[in-house]
Design a protein around this motif. Structure first.
Motif, PDB file in Angstrom:
ATOM      1  N   VAL A   9       0.851  -1.190   0.000  1.00  0.00           N
ATOM      2  CA  VAL A   9       0.000   0.000   0.000  1.00  0.00           C
ATOM      3  C   VAL A   9       0.883   1.235   0.000  1.00  0.00           C
ATOM      4  O   VAL A   9       1.888   1.303   0.727  1.00  0.00           O
ATOM      5  N   LEU A  10       0.493   2.222  -0.798  1.00  0.00           N
ATOM      6  CA  LEU A  10       1.161   3.524  -0.799  1.00  0.00           C
ATOM      7  C   LEU A  10       0.187   4.562  -0.259  1.00  0.00           C
ATOM      8  O   LEU A  10      -0.892   4.764  -0.815  1.00  0.00           O
ATOM      9  N   ASP A  11       0.571   5.201   0.818  1.00  0.00           N
ATOM     10  CA  ASP A  11      -0.244   6.204   1.506  1.00  0.00           C
ATOM     11  C   ASP A  11       0.428   7.558   1.312  1.00  0.00           C
ATOM     12  O   ASP A  11       1.410   7.860   1.992  1.00  0.00           O
ATOM     13  N   ILE A  12      -0.089   8.358   0.384  1.00  0.00           N
ATOM     14  CA  ILE A  12       0.533   9.652   0.069  1.00  0.00           C
ATOM     15  C   ILE A  12      -0.097  10.718   0.954  1.00  0.00           C
ATOM     16  O   ILE A  12      -1.194  11.210   0.683  1.00  0.00           O
ATOM     17  N   GLY A  13       0.579  11.056   2.024  1.00  0.00           N
ATOM     18  CA  GLY A  13       0.065  12.007   3.010  1.00  0.00           C
ATOM     19  C   GLY A  13      -0.205  11.328   4.337  1.00  0.00           C
ATOM     20  O   GLY A  13      -1.331  10.959   4.645  1.00  0.00           O
ATOM     21  N   THR A  14       0.825  11.173   5.139  1.00  0.00           N
ATOM     22  CA  THR A  14       0.722  10.432   6.408  1.00  0.00           C
ATOM     23  C   THR A  14      -0.073  11.183   7.458  1.00  0.00           C
ATOM     24  O   THR A  14      -0.862  10.596   8.196  1.00  0.00           O
ATOM     25  N   PHE A  15       0.160  12.470   7.584  1.00  0.00           N
ATOM     26  CA  PHE A  15      -0.232  13.296   8.723  1.00  0.00           C
ATOM     27  C   PHE A  15       0.293  12.609   9.991  1.00  0.00           C
ATOM     28  O   PHE A  15       1.489  12.344  10.097  1.00  0.00           O
ATOM     29  N   THR A  16      -0.549  12.240  10.933  1.00  0.00           N
ATOM     30  CA  THR A  16      -0.039  11.635  12.173  1.00  0.00           C
ATOM     31  C   THR A  16      -0.185  10.118  12.200  1.00  0.00           C
ATOM     32  O   THR A  16      -0.045   9.497  13.255  1.00  0.00           O
ATOM     33  N   GLY A  17      -0.485   9.510  11.050  1.00  0.00           N
ATOM     34  CA  GLY A  17      -0.365   8.072  10.933  1.00  0.00           C
ATOM     35  C   GLY A  17      -1.615   7.231  10.989  1.00  0.00           C
ATOM     36  O   GLY A  17      -1.543   6.004  10.893  1.00  0.00           O
TER      37      GLY A  17
ATOM     38  N   ARG B   6       5.840  14.827  -3.934  1.00  0.00           N
ATOM     39  CA  ARG B   6       5.965  14.879  -5.394  1.00  0.00           C
ATOM     40  C   ARG B   6       7.272  14.247  -5.853  1.00  0.00           C
ATOM     41  O   ARG B   6       7.302  13.451  -6.801  1.00  0.00           O
ATOM     42  N   ALA B   7       8.353  14.595  -5.171  1.00  0.00           N
ATOM     43  CA  ALA B   7       9.653  14.018  -5.509  1.00  0.00           C
ATOM     44  C   ALA B   7       9.692  12.530  -5.187  1.00  0.00           C
ATOM     45  O   ALA B   7      10.243  11.729  -5.946  1.00  0.00           O
ATOM     46  N   ALA B   8       9.094  12.157  -4.071  1.00  0.00           N
ATOM     47  CA  ALA B   8       9.111  10.754  -3.645  1.00  0.00           C
ATOM     48  C   ALA B   8       8.377   9.858  -4.633  1.00  0.00           C
ATOM     49  O   ALA B   8       8.888   8.804  -5.025  1.00  0.00           O
ATOM     50  N   VAL B   9       7.170  10.274  -5.057  1.00  0.00           N
ATOM     51  CA  VAL B   9       6.416   9.406  -5.968  1.00  0.00           C
ATOM     52  C   VAL B   9       7.053   9.385  -7.355  1.00  0.00           C
ATOM     53  O   VAL B   9       7.014   8.355  -8.048  1.00  0.00           O
ATOM     54  N   ALA B  10       7.680  10.479  -7.777  1.00  0.00           N
ATOM     55  CA  ALA B  10       8.378  10.480  -9.062  1.00  0.00           C
ATOM     56  C   ALA B  10       9.518   9.469  -9.047  1.00  0.00           C
ATOM     57  O   ALA B  10       9.734   8.730 -10.026  1.00  0.00           O
TER      58      ALA B  10
ATOM     59  N   TRP C  51      -3.700  15.737  -9.092  1.00  0.00           N
ATOM     60  CA  TRP C  51      -3.605  15.137 -10.420  1.00  0.00           C
ATOM     61  C   TRP C  51      -2.229  14.515 -10.645  1.00  0.00           C
ATOM     62  O   TRP C  51      -2.103  13.436 -11.233  1.00  0.00           O
ATOM     63  N   ALA C  52      -1.179  15.170 -10.162  1.00  0.00           N
ATOM     64  CA  ALA C  52       0.171  14.618 -10.288  1.00  0.00           C
ATOM     65  C   ALA C  52       0.286  13.305  -9.510  1.00  0.00           C
ATOM     66  O   ALA C  52       0.863  12.322  -9.994  1.00  0.00           O
ATOM     67  N   TYR C  53      -0.286  13.285  -8.301  1.00  0.00           N
ATOM     68  CA  TYR C  53      -0.264  12.038  -7.512  1.00  0.00           C
ATOM     69  C   TYR C  53      -1.104  10.956  -8.181  1.00  0.00           C
ATOM     70  O   TYR C  53      -0.763   9.767  -8.140  1.00  0.00           O
ATOM     71  N   TYR C  54      -2.202  11.356  -8.774  1.00  0.00           N
ATOM     72  CA  TYR C  54      -3.082  10.419  -9.472  1.00  0.00           C
ATOM     73  C   TYR C  54      -2.347   9.756 -10.638  1.00  0.00           C
ATOM     74  O   TYR C  54      -2.385   8.519 -10.791  1.00  0.00           O
ATOM     75  N   GLU C  55      -1.668  10.552 -11.446  1.00  0.00           N
ATOM     76  CA  GLU C  55      -0.931   9.994 -12.574  1.00  0.00           C
ATOM     77  C   GLU C  55       0.168   9.049 -12.096  1.00  0.00           C
ATOM     78  O   GLU C  55       0.365   7.961 -12.654  1.00  0.00           O
ATOM     79  N   ALA C  56       0.880   9.434 -11.062  1.00  0.00           N
ATOM     80  CA  ALA C  56       1.927   8.570 -10.521  1.00  0.00           C
ATOM     81  C   ALA C  56       1.323   7.299  -9.935  1.00  0.00           C
ATOM     82  O   ALA C  56       1.855   6.198 -10.125  1.00  0.00           O
ATOM     83  N   GLY C  57       0.198   7.461  -9.230  1.00  0.00           N
ATOM     84  CA  GLY C  57      -0.462   6.299  -8.634  1.00  0.00           C
ATOM     85  C   GLY C  57      -0.928   5.307  -9.672  1.00  0.00           C
ATOM     86  O   GLY C  57      -0.755   4.086  -9.510  1.00  0.00           O
TER      87      GLY C  57
END
Length: 206
Positions: free
Chosen positions: A49-57, A108-112, A134-140
């Motif tokens: 699973v890839l969770d883009i945006g952890t916040f506090t977990g 953004r850098a991490a998913v690229a 949209w950038a995260y969507y394309e990478a996802g």
């Protein structure tokens, strides 16, 4: 919530630590959505699973409680150090926390870099800065396994922002673009502020 299994002590701990750190608690997915994420991971037999945006977990731990397999992994990305510190402590204390790999820095850098490395995930969850959905969507989509699911959180909350707020326009545009994307099919769930579930359309004969 009265008809839903309540959060365990690990999630109560995240909520308390979030408040104690003075962070914006509504950014957590919360008990109902968290239980949904656990169920979805388990029902889909997801192991990565890839969770883009952890916040506090909260969301990452919810996925960790649902993923299947001895090598199951949840990779989660957070740019804010204060939030990442709370998340790291939560993962260290939770029974399923060892399944989570926390990355700090710009998503953004991490998913690229992940796309370039050819990484593949069964579930991808978007819950980071809304202007870059949209950038995260394309990478996802590029990293989504066959039969996998991409989810965009807060997909119905554009109206919570002021009319001149660019996030309002960005979220509205994102949802419309996904709806018009011939590569996918989708369903919008009215859970909290909306969860948009997306999967790739199989080619004829595929």
């Amino acid at each position: 919530m009265a008809a839903t299994t309540p959060p365990s002590a690990a999630y109560v701990g995240i909520a308390r630590a979030t408040a104690a750190a003075g962070l914006f608690a509504p950014c957590m997915v919360g008990g109902l959505e968290g239980r949904f994420l656990t169920f979805l991971a388990a029902m889909s037999r997801a192991s990565r699973v890839l969770d883009i945006g952890t916040f506090t977990g909260y969301s990452a731990l919810a996925f960790a409680d649902g993923v299947v397999g001895d090598d199951a992994t949840v990779v989660t990305i957070e740019a804010d150090d204060a939030a990442a510190d709370v998340a790291a402590a939560a993962f260290a204390a939770a029974p399923a926390g060892h399944k989570v790999r926390l990355l700090r820095g710009d998503a953004r850098a991490a998913v690229a870099a992940m796309v370039a490395a050819g990484e593949v995930y069964d579930l991808v969850f978007l819950d980071a800065d809304k202007g870059n959905y949209w950038a995260y969507y394309e990478a996802g989509l590029a990293m989504l396994a066959e039969g996998g699911t991409l989810m965009a959180d807060n997909a119905l909350c554009s109206l919570l922002y002021a009319p001149d707020d660019p996030i309002r326009a960005s979220l509205h545009d994102f949802v419309r673009r996904v709806a018009a994307d011939p590569r996918v099919e989708q369903v919008m769930l009215p859970v909290r502020e909306g969860i948009l579930l997306v999967r790739k359309v199989r080619a004829p004969g595929g």
